[in-house]
Enzyme design. Structure first.
Site, PDB file in Angstrom:
ATOM      1  N   ARG A 104     -37.121 113.312  58.078  1.00 45.84           N
ATOM      2  CA  ARG A 104     -37.768 111.825  59.075  1.00 45.84           C
ATOM      3  C   ARG A 104     -37.334 111.251  57.870  1.00 45.84           C
ATOM      4  O   ARG A 104     -38.270 111.212  56.887  1.00 45.84           O
ATOM      5  CB  ARG A 104     -39.093 112.075  59.537  1.00 45.84           C
ATOM      6  N   THR A 108     -38.390 104.776  57.990  1.00 45.08           N
ATOM      7  CA  THR A 108     -38.689 104.302  59.339  1.00 45.08           C
ATOM      8  C   THR A 108     -39.358 105.530  59.490  1.00 45.08           C
ATOM      9  O   THR A 108     -39.557 104.810  61.197  1.00 45.08           O
ATOM     10  CB  THR A 108     -36.769 104.317  60.064  1.00 45.08           C
ATOM     11  N   ASP A 200     -47.707 117.325  52.355  1.00 51.56           N
ATOM     12  CA  ASP A 200     -45.473 117.658  52.762  1.00 51.56           C
ATOM     13  C   ASP A 200     -45.862 119.222  52.898  1.00 51.56           C
ATOM     14  O   ASP A 200     -45.227 120.123  52.131  1.00 51.56           O
ATOM     15  CB  ASP A 200     -44.816 117.399  51.917  1.00 51.56           C
ATOM     16  N   ASP A 203     -41.753 120.766  51.540  1.00 53.08           N
ATOM     17  CA  ASP A 203     -43.096 120.960  50.288  1.00 53.08           C
ATOM     18  C   ASP A 203     -43.544 122.316  49.530  1.00 53.08           C
ATOM     19  O   ASP A 203     -43.181 122.461  49.112  1.00 53.08           O
ATOM     20  CB  ASP A 203     -42.616 119.605  49.008  1.00 53.08           C
TER      21      ASP A 203
END
Ligand code: PRP
Ligand code: URA
Length: 209
Positions: A104, A108, A200, A203
């Protein structure tokens, strides 16, 4: 409209709480994601068709049921989807695995495709697309688009945690796709992160931050 199933078994809810906890280390996070994926697979495969065969027990011959040779495919969205693969394949060892690589764009929030490798007979298989996070829905929609471009018609989506925005976007783009979640959260923040979410997923799974 496809089904929205929240897999809220107590074991799943308990493990999702541990997954959310920022103190959970990479090793435990990975193991918990794997376990929740297995528990969700139980629900996702609930409607698999069965056939009756004859089996001889040590005591007698009997009619008994087996899964009716359904061809399945598991499609993890890289990277974080990889964390759910083993947990599902453990229960469905005959499934083929196809990979869709998307990240991603942090500005944006749009998905960028960088890798796709699918079984050659993917269009004949019932597919489960997996990714721990359904945030804006952009990644899941792009992965399902890629599968439909290859004539796939039987697609389910399984995620651990979703934002309502992502669920709505997938339902609008792909109303034929059933969605399975372990938790439906409150909202997205200004950076497209799920609140409260788990941070995340990639991660935390791979220890990259
Ligand atoms: C995360 C997550 C999903 C996506 C969800 O991946 O694993 O693929 O974001 O967001 P969306 O619904 O708004 O598209 P990320 O892009 O961080 O890549 P990674 O798995 O490689 O870390
Ligand atoms: N991707 C993640 O890994 N976490 C979020 O909360 C949103 C997108």
């Amino acid at each position: 409209m496809g089904k929205l199933v929240i897999c809220d078994h107590p074991l799943i809810q308990h493990k999702v709480t541990l997954i959310r906890d920022k103190r959970t280390n990479t090793k435990d996070f990975r193991e918990l994601v794997d376990e929740v994926a297995t528990l969700m697979a139980y629900e996702i495969t609930r409607e698999l068709p069965l056939q009756t065969i004859t089996v001889e027990t040590p005591v007698a011959e009997t009619e008994s049921k087996i899964i009716a040779g359904r061809m399945l495919g598991i499609i993890p969205i890289l990277r974080a989807g990889l964390g759910m693969v083993e947990g599902i394949v453990k229960l469905i060892p005959g499934a083929k695995i196809g990979h869709v690589g998307l990240f991603r764009d942090p500005e944006t929030l749009k998905p960028v495709e960088y890798y796709t490798k699918l079984p050659t007979d993917v269009h004949e298989r019932a597919l489960i697309v997996i990714d721990p996070m359904l945030a804006t829905g952009g990644s899941a929609i792009a992965a399902i688009d890629a599968l439909k471009k290859r004539d796939c018609t039987q697609i389910k989506l399984a995620c651990l945690i979703a934002a309502p925005e992502g669920v709505k976007a997938v339902q609008e783009a792909h109303p034929d796709v059933d969605i399975y979640l372990a938790a439906l959260d409150e909202r997205l923040d200004d950076h497209g992160y799920i609140v409260p979410g788990l941070g995340d997923a990639g991660d935390r799974l791979f220890g990259t931050k």
